[in-house]
Design an enzyme around this catalytic site. Sequence first.
Site, short mmCIF file in Angstrom:
data_model
loop_
_atom_site.label_atom_id
_atom_site.label_comp_id
_atom_site.label_asym_id
_atom_site.label_seq_id
_atom_site.Cartn_x
_atom_site.Cartn_y
_atom_site.Cartn_z
N CYS A 25 -49.85 39.32 56.98
CA CYS A 25 -50.81 38.23 57.10
C CYS A 25 -51.65 38.40 58.38
CB CYS A 25 -50.09 36.88 57.05
SG CYS A 25 -51.19 35.48 56.73
N GLU B 245 -42.14 38.11 51.86
CA GLU B 245 -40.93 37.27 52.00
C GLU B 245 -41.03 35.99 51.19
OE1 GLU B 245 -43.69 34.99 54.39
OE2 GLU B 245 -43.43 37.13 54.05
N HIS C 194 -47.63 37.65 51.52
CA HIS C 194 -46.31 37.43 52.13
C HIS C 194 -45.20 37.99 51.23
CE1 HIS C 194 -47.31 34.67 55.53
NE2 HIS C 194 -48.42 34.55 54.82
#
EC number: 6.3.5.5
Length: 448
Positions: free
Chosen positions: A304, A390, A388
């Site tokens: 990001c 995650e 992202h």
Amino acid sequence: MFKNIARLASMARSAPRTTASFQTRFMATTASGTASASATPATFTLQNGPVFTGRSFGANRVVSGEAVFSTGMVGYPESMTDPSYRGQILVFTQPLIGNYGVPSGKETDPFGLIKYFESPHIQCIGIVVADAALKYSHWTAVESLGEWCKREGVAAISGVDTRAIVTYLREQGSSLGRITVGEEYDAEEDAAFVDPGEINLVRRVSTKQPFHVSAAADVENPLHIAVIDCGVKENILRSLVSRGASITVFPYEYPINDIAHHFDGIFISNGPGDPTHCQQTVLNLRDIMYEKPELSELPIFGICLGHQLLALAAGAKTVKLKYGNRAHNIPALDLTTGQCHITSQNHGYAVDVNTLPAEFKPYFINLNDQSNEGMIHTEKPIFSTQFHPEAKGGPLDTSILFDKYLGQVHQYRAARKSGVDTRPNKLLVDLLPKQRIGVEIDAWDYVQ
């Protein structure tokens, strides 16, 4: 029959939608709950745009910031505690928000990381929803969304036409917004809008001192990763330590270039705002990438804002998107394999792919708007993604990128000169705090 259904659906879509109709629906929804709806009027105003009236169900305060929207259907606790939303008013497109309540922010996992939130506090300054559920049900819930917002000092308005808000932002582009509670809208106050883009928001969310999170006790000789904290999410840290790495997290401007040789890899986190505010971080990364030949094979991974900072360090440029990408279902194409992944995203800026230097090539591309979603070095173990991997919330399709990164870290460690241990002193590392330092939200720069 199907023609009649299609005709009725068309009539419903073309029927005018008013703020009053949304207020009525809000009252009807909450009337069946065990708690009473707030009678305090509230107003959501877009700068140079429409004004929406509704009801307050959060803190009694006036806030101003960038108005952004998220199309995620679930995951509002994770989104609201994501530091990337710092200084923003978050508009949820999902019609009903709060129906599964809010879990405890004090529960931690075996690594000492916050279990259900992405940071200790709510990071957005306000939220806008069509309907706010006063009745909630979930085995982890400890309070309602409204109670949480009040306790955290976050303004919240319900009973407004969020579809009209999103349509305006999508067509007109990013806009500043303001939530006013208990007051009538006054056009003369339009100059009071605060632009968080002029503030270095990363300074507000980055840890003020280094802290350390250890890998599981049964991991022998764990990898040691240095994390540059620009507003790192808890699940990013969890994604690293759960794969057998110990991590030391540093403030965003920490001179990591002076101690990078002590670590097996460098990671640059997500974060809020304009990446050009982080000039010292960019200079530190540039020093590691281009001025230290002994670190030429050091693995570096950015996510990001970390992706944008790496690009700036490489000499590329970033641009502000018209309205940003904030959703849990955005398709991104891996340009090295041709595979398409569904990704979780939250950003208002992007890397200008036409300014990437020759040693970097695009890694991923957004299939919705064709914006850049990652870059990869042609020779060195350096790569980054705008999305992202995650998630939290969102799909885990690209979590394999953490495995790719740690695979590179393992190779780097194995290739280092035998018999030379340059890693940080274990005793000194163990003396570091185990959680973020100095990121309590004690004052907002954008509250009037």
